[in-house]
Design a protein around this motif. Structure first.
Motif, PDB file in Angstrom:
ATOM      1  N   THR A 166       0.848  -1.200   0.000  1.00 40.75           N
ATOM      2  CA  THR A 166       0.000   0.000   0.000  1.00 40.75           C
ATOM      3  C   THR A 166       0.877   1.240   0.000  1.00 40.75           C
ATOM      4  N   ILE A 167       0.250   2.386  -0.258  1.00 40.13           N
ATOM      5  CA  ILE A 167       0.995   3.642  -0.228  1.00 40.13           C
ATOM      6  C   ILE A 167       1.493   3.919   1.188  1.00 40.13           C
ATOM      7  N   GLU A 168       0.730   3.475   2.186  1.00 39.46           N
ATOM      8  CA  GLU A 168       1.163   3.654   3.582  1.00 39.46           C
ATOM      9  C   GLU A 168       2.443   2.871   3.845  1.00 39.46           C
ATOM     10  N   PHE A 169       2.514   1.650   3.298  1.00 49.19           N
ATOM     11  CA  PHE A 169       3.723   0.832   3.483  1.00 49.19           C
ATOM     12  C   PHE A 169       4.922   1.512   2.831  1.00 49.19           C
ATOM     13  N   LEU A 170       4.712   2.057   1.639  1.00 42.92           N
ATOM     14  CA  LEU A 170       5.795   2.758   0.948  1.00 42.92           C
ATOM     15  C   LEU A 170       6.297   3.936   1.781  1.00 42.92           C
ATOM     16  N   ASN A 171       5.379   4.698   2.312  1.00 40.62           N
ATOM     17  CA  ASN A 171       5.782   5.892   3.061  1.00 40.62           C
ATOM     18  C   ASN A 171       6.401   5.543   4.414  1.00 40.62           C
ATOM     19  N   THR A 172       6.033   4.385   4.964  1.00 42.74           N
ATOM     20  CA  THR A 172       6.697   3.931   6.186  1.00 42.74           C
ATOM     21  C   THR A 172       8.184   3.718   5.929  1.00 42.74           C
ATOM     22  N   GLU A 179      11.000  12.263   2.031  1.00 43.53           N
ATOM     23  CA  GLU A 179       9.676  12.858   1.954  1.00 43.53           C
ATOM     24  C   GLU A 179       8.644  11.801   1.560  1.00 43.53           C
ATOM     25  N   PRO A 180       7.440  11.834   2.139  1.00 40.74           N
ATOM     26  CA  PRO A 180       6.395  10.886   1.752  1.00 40.74           C
ATOM     27  C   PRO A 180       5.965  11.120   0.307  1.00 40.74           C
ATOM     28  N   LEU A 181       5.425  10.079  -0.290  1.00 46.21           N
ATOM     29  CA  LEU A 181       4.981  10.141  -1.674  1.00 46.21           C
ATOM     30  C   LEU A 181       3.463  10.199  -1.725  1.00 46.21           C
ATOM     31  N   SER A 182       2.960  10.795  -2.784  1.00 46.37           N
ATOM     32  CA  SER A 182       1.519  10.839  -3.017  1.00 46.37           C
ATOM     33  C   SER A 182       1.235  10.140  -4.344  1.00 46.37           C
ATOM     34  N   ILE A 183       0.694   8.938  -4.233  1.00 47.50           N
ATOM     35  CA  ILE A 183       0.421   8.127  -5.421  1.00 47.50           C
ATOM     36  C   ILE A 183      -1.005   7.601  -5.336  1.00 47.50           C
ATOM     37  N   ASP A 184      -1.717   7.640  -6.458  1.00 44.41           N
ATOM     38  CA  ASP A 184      -3.075   7.115  -6.497  1.00 44.41           C
ATOM     39  C   ASP A 184      -3.043   5.621  -6.181  1.00 44.41           C
ATOM     40  N   SER A 185      -3.885   5.197  -5.230  1.00 48.98           N
ATOM     41  CA  SER A 185      -3.869   3.807  -4.786  1.00 48.98           C
ATOM     42  C   SER A 185      -4.244   2.835  -5.905  1.00 48.98           C
ATOM     43  N   GLN A 186      -5.143   3.259  -6.801  1.00 48.19           N
ATOM     44  CA  GLN A 186      -5.540   2.375  -7.904  1.00 48.19           C
ATOM     45  C   GLN A 186      -4.386   2.159  -8.887  1.00 48.19           C
ATOM     46  N   ALA A 235      -2.609  -1.358  -9.880  1.00 49.78           N
ATOM     47  CA  ALA A 235      -2.428  -1.747 -11.285  1.00 49.78           C
ATOM     48  C   ALA A 235      -0.963  -2.065 -11.591  1.00 49.78           C
ATOM     49  N   ALA A 236      -0.058  -1.276 -11.015  1.00 47.50           N
ATOM     50  CA  ALA A 236       1.368  -1.497 -11.279  1.00 47.50           C
ATOM     51  C   ALA A 236       1.839  -2.842 -10.761  1.00 47.50           C
ATOM     52  N   LEU A 237       1.182  -3.355  -9.730  1.00 48.64           N
ATOM     53  CA  LEU A 237       1.591  -4.619  -9.129  1.00 48.64           C
ATOM     54  C   LEU A 237       0.744  -5.802  -9.597  1.00 48.64           C
ATOM     55  N   ASP A 238      -0.143  -5.554 -10.570  1.00 47.57           N
ATOM     56  CA  ASP A 238      -1.004  -6.610 -11.103  1.00 47.57           C
ATOM     57  C   ASP A 238      -0.347  -7.249 -12.327  1.00 47.57           C
ATOM     58  N   PRO A 239      -0.215  -8.585 -12.383  1.00 47.78           N
ATOM     59  CA  PRO A 239       0.484  -9.240 -13.502  1.00 47.78           C
ATOM     60  C   PRO A 239      -0.133  -8.943 -14.856  1.00 47.78           C
TER      61      PRO A 239
END
Length: 499
Positions: A409-415, A423-430, A434-438
């Motif tokens: 998740t974006i929360e995991f990335l920012n952790t 700096e934390p990132l702001s990325i659309d969760s969808q 999609a980026a992690l979907d085969p």
């Protein structure tokens, strides 16, 4: 052995040792049989050329040509076997049937050297259409199965580690591409053998005004070799044939190795057809991939033969062993290659691929890490190398935590960013999902020519299908050309015989 050349009482006073007769002079009968038709065609074409040029008596030419046709009625293989199988078995038969006074004219201006050089080229040229068609059948099997699996997602591997997401179809078309180049190489060797050595004798030609162009035409060659020494001692072309066969063998072994690995319980990608497997004499649960094992093992021996041939041919000129053994070894590896390709075609067409397992593993081990790094570039504005290194930290942290790509998740990335005072990132969760979907990983590459996206692979299949059709046509052209030359030869014989 019936030998009209090595006559005891001439230069040599004793017969050939039986072991030498068996191994090299004239050699193993199963090797010699490969060249019988070529010896026979050369016997006829040379006689026609001599007769048309008025270099031998007409009655002798007619007797020789009638005798050779009589051999055909009796069976070329049976007759030449009986006469010892050597390159001069035709003359030996004629000596027996029409007498030495007329039979002896057949070798005027000819040597064992140009006979061997011509014969191996004719044998290769006869084998070329068959091996091309066999490889095309395998390529067709690959394209057919690929078209049914355009959406079958699977992990690609490097160093046997999961690398990036691909598809079964894309993998199969990569195999087809290599085989397409193999066919091209076989056609190149065919073209390289288009010059006739006939009439070059052992290296300097003859004092008789032989019509080399006519003999070449009657045997289906395009023209004559320009230098008589090179015509007979040109060994780089046979090395080219060996190398082409070895490259193709290596390509088939790579396919067999992948399928062998995929069929293991640990991979579980494919269930191989029973026709190409065996079981154990003690372990009843076993399904051993014997067909693939044979390809891997026999292919290894064939590649070993290549190094042996290179070593043998690097020695001094006029090597008796080089001109004979290199051809015999070539027939063995080409025939092996033909069987390997046929086996693989059967395996490919009958294999059952575990599409659920393939998708499961494509989703499990971060094959989409590169896609995640690309997202960090496009959505978060990170430079590529920073995005690459940050993704590496994400993967390491996820693996340590027992997380799968779908858990990111974006929360995991920012952790993780916070741990490094970034700096934390702001990325659309969808977009992250999609980026992690085969499947999305495959579709995202649609703009890249040659990629695994279904549309791109379908274009590859269409191109391959056209190329296969053209290669089959090329094989047919080779067969037609050989048939036309045979017809011209037989018509010339009829004219001399007055029939």
């Amino acid at each position: 052995m019936s030998d009209v050349v090595r006559i005891v009482g001439g230069r040599l006073a004793s017969s050939v040792d039986p072991v030498l007769e068996k191994r090299l002079y004239p050699g193993p009968i199963e090797n010699l049989r490969q060249s019988y038709f070529a010896f026979h065609a050369f016997d006829k074409a040379h006689t026609v050329s001599l007769a048309e040029a008025g270099l031998i008596p007409l009655d002798a030419a007619q007797a020789i040509l009638n005798g050779l046709r009589q051999m055909e009625r009796e069976g070329i293989t049976q007759v030449r076997d009986r006469m010892g199988g050597g390159r001069h078995s035709g003359e030996a038969y004629l000596t027996e049937t029409i007498g030495p006074e007329k039979a002896g004219w057949i070798n005027l201006g000819r040597s064992s050297g140009d006979l061997d050089a011509t014969a191996w080229r004719l044998v290769f040229r006869s084998k070329a259409p068959n091996i091309i068609n066999t490889l095309c059948a395998l390529r067709s099997a690959l394209t057919e199965v690929a078209e049914k699996n355009l959406d079958t997602v699977m992990p690609g591997h490097t160093c046997l580690q999961h690398a990036q997401t691909t598809t079964l179809a894309h993998t199969f078309m990569a195999w087809e591409a290599a085989l397409s180049r193999d066919v091209k190489r076989f056609l190149e060797v065919y073209d390289a053998t288009s010059e006739s050595p006939a009439g070059a004798a052992i290296m300097t030609g003859s004092t008789f005004p032989l019509r080399r162009e006519r003999t070449a035409e009657l045997l289906g060659f395009d023209n004559v070799a320009g230098n008589t020494r090179d015509a007979v001692l040109n060994l780089d072309i046979i090395l080219q044939a060996h190398t082409t066969t070895a490259i193709c063998t290596s390509n088939l072994m790579r396919v067999a190795q992948d399928l062998f690995l995929w069929a293991t319980s640990e991979f579980g990608y494919v269930d191989l057809p029973d026709s190409y497997c065996s079981t154990s004499s003690i372990m009843p649960q076993k399904k051993n991939p014997w067909g693939l094992a044979w390809i891997r093992g026999e292919g290894s021996l064939a590649l070993g033969h290549l190094s042996g041939v290179f070593t043998m041919l690097k020695a001094e000129s006029d090597q008796l062993e080089a001109t004979m053994l290199s051809a015999w070894e070539l027939w063995k590896v080409i025939d092996l290659l033909d069987d390997m390709a046929k086996l693989l075609a059967g395996v490919i067409k009958g294999a059952k691929f575990n599409t659920e397992r393939l998708y499961e593993l494509a989703s499990a081990h971060f094959c989409q890490a590169t896609d995640l790094a690309a997202l960090l570039v496009t959505e978060a504005g990170l430079p590529w190398r920073e995005a690459h290194q940050f993704t590496a930290r994400i993967v390491r942290a996820a693996v340590d935590a027992g997380m799968k790509p779908c858990d990111i998740t974006i929360e995991f990335l920012n952790t993780i960013r916070k741990q490094y005072d970034e700096e934390p990132l702001s990325i659309d969760s969808q977009r992250l999902v999609a980026a992690l979907d085969p499947r999305q990983s495959i579709l995202a590459r649609d703009a890249v020519q040659g990629s695994p996206s279904p549309r791109q692979v379908l274009l590859q299949i269409q191109t391959a299908s056209k190329n296969i059709q053209n290669d089959v046509k090329n094989a047919d052209k080779i067969l037609d050309k050989a048939k036309r030359a045979s017809d011209i030869l037989e018509q010339a014989i009829d004219h001399i015989l007055g029939v």
